[in-house]
Design a protein around this motif. Structure first.
Motif, PDB file in Angstrom:
ATOM      1  N   HIS A  59       0.985  -1.173  -0.083  1.00  0.00           N
ATOM      2  CA  HIS A  59       0.022  -0.018  -0.039  1.00  0.00           C
ATOM      3  C   HIS A  59       0.919   1.209  -0.079  1.00  0.00           C
ATOM      4  CE1 HIS A  59      -2.349   3.519   1.987  1.00  0.00           C
ATOM      5  NE2 HIS A  59      -3.316   2.443   1.429  1.00  0.00           N
ATOM      6  N   VAL A  62       2.504   1.922  -3.516  1.00  0.00           N
ATOM      7  CA  VAL A  62       1.626   2.399  -4.385  1.00  0.00           C
ATOM      8  C   VAL A  62       1.134   3.847  -4.053  1.00  0.00           C
ATOM      9  CG1 VAL A  62      -0.731   2.232  -5.277  1.00  0.00           C
ATOM     10  CG2 VAL A  62       0.543   0.258  -4.798  1.00  0.00           C
ATOM     11  N   VAL A 132      -5.914   4.584  -1.851  1.00  0.00           N
ATOM     12  CA  VAL A 132      -5.467   3.314  -2.159  1.00  0.00           C
ATOM     13  C   VAL A 132      -6.148   2.174  -1.213  1.00  0.00           C
ATOM     14  CG1 VAL A 132      -3.296   1.910  -2.294  1.00  0.00           C
ATOM     15  CG2 VAL A 132      -3.246   4.435  -2.810  1.00  0.00           C
ATOM     16  N   GLN A 162      -5.110  -2.174  -5.196  1.00  0.00           N
ATOM     17  CA  GLN A 162      -3.735  -3.020  -5.219  1.00  0.00           C
ATOM     18  C   GLN A 162      -4.040  -4.373  -5.788  1.00  0.00           C
ATOM     19  OE1 GLN A 162      -1.891  -3.133  -1.135  1.00  0.00           O
ATOM     20  NE2 GLN A 162      -3.474  -1.536  -0.660  1.00  0.00           N
ATOM     21  N   GLN A 165      -4.676  -4.261  -9.297  1.00  0.00           N
ATOM     22  CA  GLN A 165      -3.784  -3.160  -9.947  1.00  0.00           C
ATOM     23  C   GLN A 165      -4.462  -2.466 -11.090  1.00  0.00           C
ATOM     24  OE1 GLN A 165      -0.331  -5.495 -11.585  1.00  0.00           O
ATOM     25  NE2 GLN A 165       0.503  -5.878  -9.418  1.00  0.00           N
TER      26      GLN A 165
END
Length: 172
Positions: A59, A62, A132, A162, A165
């Motif tokens: 996380h 990202v 996210v 996540q 993607q």
């Protein structure tokens, strides 16, 4: 006959443990400012929503990639990018702490109207919000928060998955 107070006013009392708060009650930003417990929470229309525990390493990777890209893109531009924890308050009419019942901490937000910024964060809708997703918060992110962002005029909302993607870009 005096008006009945729905709950003890805790706006002047510090609260150190989350379990000392009655989660069935409605709270304002004035209450929220006195919550000194470790757990992170958000307020949605006065109701407490517990945030996911410490984000996973993936996380954070990202988050960092998107945050840095936005920061680089906005360099020398009038907009500012902020990362959680960063309070975004959504006032209905009055901006007074006691009258604000929705406080979110998006993973990333971009604010172009710098008059919305103060020492405690942002008051009013950011221009861009990026969330996210963490395991278990998909419904909250997509349902509750989307409605808030739509209601208050967030221009663009990114939901980053996540696991898939993917990035879902919404224009509330």
């Amino acid at each position: 006959m005096a008006a009945e107070t729905p709950y003890k006013d805790l706006t002047d009392e510090k609260v150190y443990l989350l379990h000392d708060i009655d989660e069935s009650r409605t709270y304002s930003y004035a209450h929220y400012l006195n919550w000194l417990f470790e757990e992170r929470v958000e307020l949605i229309k006065g109701k407490i929503f517990k945030m996911s525990p410490v984000p996973s390493r993936f996380h954070q990777e990202v988050f960092g990639t998107i945050f840095m890209a936005l920061g680089n893109f906005l360099k020398n531009k009038p907009c500012k990018v902020y990362g959680a924890p960063f309070d975004v308050r959504f006032p209905k009419e009055s901006k007074a702490d006691k009258d604000v019942f929705t406080v979110l901490q998006p993973d990333i937000c971009v604010v172009c109207d710098l008059t919305k910024l103060d020492a405690r964060g942002c008051i009013g809708a950011p221009d861009l919000v990026v969330e996210v997703l963490s395991p278990g918060n998909n419904k909250k992110e997509l349902l509750h928060k989307y409605k808030i962002y739509q209601e208050f005029g967030v221009k663009e909302y990114w939901v980053v998955s996540q696991s898939d993607q993917t990035i879902l870009i919404l224009y509330p």
